[in-house]
Write a protein that holds these residues in place. Structure first.
Motif, PDB file in Angstrom:
ATOM      1  N   ALA A  39      30.846  35.887  30.194  1.00 19.41           N
ATOM      2  CA  ALA A  39      32.273  36.350  29.735  1.00 19.41           C
ATOM      3  C   ALA A  39      33.101  36.453  30.993  1.00 19.41           C
ATOM      4  O   ALA A  39      34.319  36.169  31.003  1.00 19.41           O
ATOM      5  N   SER A  40      32.765  37.391  32.015  1.00 18.81           N
ATOM      6  CA  SER A  40      33.284  37.546  33.006  1.00 18.81           C
ATOM      7  C   SER A  40      33.629  36.248  33.961  1.00 18.81           C
ATOM      8  O   SER A  40      34.590  36.229  34.682  1.00 18.81           O
ATOM      9  N   PHE A  41      32.533  35.503  33.902  1.00  7.74           N
ATOM     10  CA  PHE A  41      32.741  34.009  34.789  1.00  7.74           C
ATOM     11  C   PHE A  41      33.691  33.374  34.181  1.00  7.74           C
ATOM     12  O   PHE A  41      34.747  32.654  34.836  1.00  7.74           O
ATOM     13  N   THR A  42      33.776  33.194  32.804  1.00  8.96           N
ATOM     14  CA  THR A  42      34.900  32.248  31.942  1.00  8.96           C
ATOM     15  C   THR A  42      36.344  32.880  32.400  1.00  8.96           C
ATOM     16  O   THR A  42      37.433  32.223  32.744  1.00  8.96           O
ATOM     17  N   GLY A  43      36.500  34.343  32.231  1.00 13.30           N
ATOM     18  CA  GLY A  43      37.514  34.905  32.663  1.00 13.30           C
ATOM     19  C   GLY A  43      37.961  34.618  33.793  1.00 13.30           C
ATOM     20  O   GLY A  43      39.339  34.241  34.301  1.00 13.30           O
ATOM     21  N   VAL A  44      37.259  34.903  35.038  1.00 19.20           N
ATOM     22  CA  VAL A  44      37.870  34.656  36.389  1.00 19.20           C
ATOM     23  C   VAL A  44      37.977  33.046  36.523  1.00 19.20           C
ATOM     24  O   VAL A  44      39.033  32.941  37.425  1.00 19.20           O
ATOM     25  N   ARG A  45      37.147  32.305  36.133  1.00 20.89           N
ATOM     26  CA  ARG A  45      37.423  30.955  36.266  1.00 20.89           C
ATOM     27  C   ARG A  45      38.777  30.508  35.712  1.00 20.89           C
ATOM     28  O   ARG A  45      39.297  29.564  36.330  1.00 20.89           O
ATOM     29  N   LEU A  46      39.243  30.894  34.502  1.00 21.24           N
ATOM     30  CA  LEU A  46      40.538  30.374  33.712  1.00 21.24           C
ATOM     31  C   LEU A  46      41.326  31.043  34.683  1.00 21.24           C
ATOM     32  O   LEU A  46      42.358  30.399  34.764  1.00 21.24           O
ATOM     33  N   LEU A  47      41.415  32.141  34.868  1.00 20.28           N
ATOM     34  CA  LEU A  47      42.816  33.096  35.799  1.00 20.28           C
ATOM     35  C   LEU A  47      42.608  32.444  37.150  1.00 20.28           C
ATOM     36  O   LEU A  47      43.997  32.106  37.279  1.00 20.28           O
ATOM     37  N   LEU A  78      40.310  23.871  26.031  1.00 16.09           N
ATOM     38  CA  LEU A  78      39.795  24.335  27.242  1.00 16.09           C
ATOM     39  C   LEU A  78      39.059  25.655  27.303  1.00 16.09           C
ATOM     40  O   LEU A  78      38.194  25.730  27.935  1.00 16.09           O
ATOM     41  N   PHE A  79      39.786  26.610  26.424  1.00 18.78           N
ATOM     42  CA  PHE A  79      39.015  27.996  26.300  1.00 18.78           C
ATOM     43  C   PHE A  79      37.697  27.544  25.662  1.00 18.78           C
ATOM     44  O   PHE A  79      36.612  28.258  26.100  1.00 18.78           O
ATOM     45  N   VAL A  80      37.649  26.894  24.562  1.00 16.26           N
ATOM     46  CA  VAL A  80      36.172  26.535  23.942  1.00 16.26           C
ATOM     47  C   VAL A  80      35.133  25.896  25.009  1.00 16.26           C
ATOM     48  O   VAL A  80      34.092  26.349  24.911  1.00 16.26           O
ATOM     49  N   TYR A  81      35.858  25.000  25.485  1.00 14.62           N
ATOM     50  CA  TYR A  81      34.730  24.246  26.629  1.00 14.62           C
ATOM     51  C   TYR A  81      34.342  25.342  27.455  1.00 14.62           C
ATOM     52  O   TYR A  81      33.120  25.315  27.812  1.00 14.62           O
ATOM     53  N   SER A  86      29.863  28.374  29.847  1.00 21.21           N
ATOM     54  CA  SER A  86      29.318  29.604  30.720  1.00 21.21           C
ATOM     55  C   SER A  86      28.391  30.214  29.772  1.00 21.21           C
ATOM     56  O   SER A  86      26.947  30.170  30.485  1.00 21.21           O
ATOM     57  N   PHE A  87      28.322  30.362  28.836  1.00 20.21           N
ATOM     58  CA  PHE A  87      27.089  31.103  27.887  1.00 20.21           C
ATOM     59  C   PHE A  87      26.024  30.088  27.617  1.00 20.21           C
ATOM     60  O   PHE A  87      25.010  30.425  27.591  1.00 20.21           O
ATOM     61  N   ALA A  88      26.206  28.668  27.595  1.00 17.62           N
ATOM     62  CA  ALA A  88      24.995  27.578  27.705  1.00 17.62           C
ATOM     63  C   ALA A  88      24.218  27.861  29.019  1.00 17.62           C
ATOM     64  O   ALA A  88      22.937  27.508  28.914  1.00 17.62           O
ATOM     65  N   TYR A  89      24.735  27.975  30.283  1.00 11.85           N
ATOM     66  CA  TYR A  89      24.313  28.029  31.496  1.00 11.85           C
ATOM     67  C   TYR A  89      23.405  29.365  31.626  1.00 11.85           C
ATOM     68  O   TYR A  89      22.707  29.545  32.594  1.00 11.85           O
ATOM     69  N   VAL A  90      23.455  30.204  30.731  1.00 11.94           N
ATOM     70  CA  VAL A  90      22.383  31.192  30.871  1.00 11.94           C
ATOM     71  C   VAL A  90      21.196  30.834  30.336  1.00 11.94           C
ATOM     72  O   VAL A  90      20.086  31.301  30.940  1.00 11.94           O
TER      73      VAL A  90
END
Length: 286
Positions: A39-47, A78-81, A86-90
């Motif tokens: 979740a943090s990775f997604t947030g930092v990435r988009l921001l 874009l958000f869904v992707y 990110s969660f898939a790569y866990v």
């Protein structure tokens, strides 16, 4: 003169595909080493992607485009992707994750294009089958097919969302402005990730750096370049070209993350490249 004009979309396409592969590597490196949560990775990435594009637009145009409600659909995709990615790569390795992602991208783009009345020519269809067969071969070894169902479904959803995002991007008349708007409008959706952030949130300085690099360079700049390239590509070309990404990502995973490769990888790479060339040249000849 015509060949000179084609240089810009060609360079944009190559750099965008490298950026896509870099996203897989950066995400897997950050999450696989538990440097940051998904979740943090997604947030930092988009921001970081939004901030980078804002800075570039300020420097080059002196102003920022107005946010438009018409872009809400692209921003959602874009958000869904980004979040499903990110969660898939866990759960998934670099090459396998990229394989599922861009296999889904290809199928979704081609099916949507066909549904809208753009049939494939025989040579293009043969190229698609050839390229996709190469990816199936890459997935075939049993030791590489120990996939998590959760990871598979998440990456499948990410691929479908990215396919829709790419098709919408083919109509863009302002790649930099539209990419900036999409990133900005994707940020409010991050509130949906708060439950995971509160439960599993963790990050290190290195994890934030990797996520920021993914957002600023591999995503912000990469998607801008992809929108530039899409204006000169047919839907089938865009779909098949993206099949290069799993090959690049798998090679990067082998080099940087010690993921195993073998003769199947080399043979599948030949099939993918052959299918790409067949699809592109058949369209140009037509």
């Amino acid at each position: 003169m015509a060949e000179g004009i084609k240089l810009k979309p060609l360079l944009s396409t190559v750099l965008a595909l490298l950026a896509f592969a870099a996203n897989s590597l950066l995400c897997r490196l950050a999450l696989g080493e538990q440097q940051i949560d998904a979740a943090s990775f997604t947030g930092v990435r988009l921001l970081s992607g939004a901030l980078t594009l804002a800075l570039l637009l300020r420097c080059s145009q002196g102003r920022l485009p107005r946010l438009r409600r018409a872009k809400l659909g692209s921003a959602l995709m874009l958000f869904v992707y980004a979040s499903c990615f990110s969660f898939a790569y866990v759960y998934l390795d670099t090459g396998i994750g990229a394989l599922i992602l861009f296999g889904a991208v290809q199928l979704s783009m081609l099916l949507i294009s066909w549904w809208k009345g753009a049939p494939l020519k025989p040579a293009e269809l043969l190229g698609v089958i050839c390229a996709f067969s190469g990816l199936v071969l890459l997935l075939a070894p049993s030791e590489q097919f120990s996939l998590s169902i959760i990871g598979f479904v998440l990456m499948l959803v990410a691929g479908i969302a990215w396919g829709i995002y790419s098709l919408v991007g083919r109509t863009s008349t302002s790649p930099s402005g539209d990419t900036y708007i999409n990133f900005c409008l994707s940020l409010p959706w991050l509130v949906l990730l708060l439950p995971w952030l509160l439960k599993d949130g963790q990050f290190t300085a290195l994890g934030v750096v990797l996520a920021a690099a993914s957002g600023a360079v591999a995503s912000g700049l990469g998607y801008w370049l992809w929108y530039v390239a899409l204006a000169s590509l047919s839907a089938s070309q865009a779909a098949v070209l993206q099949l290069l990404v799993p090959i690049i990502a798998a090679a990067g995973g082998w080099w940087l993350l010690d993921e195993a490769l073998g003769w199947r990888f080399l043979f599948s790479a030949c099939l993918v490249l052959g299918g790409i060339l067949l699809t592109i040249f058949s369209r140009q000849r037509h």
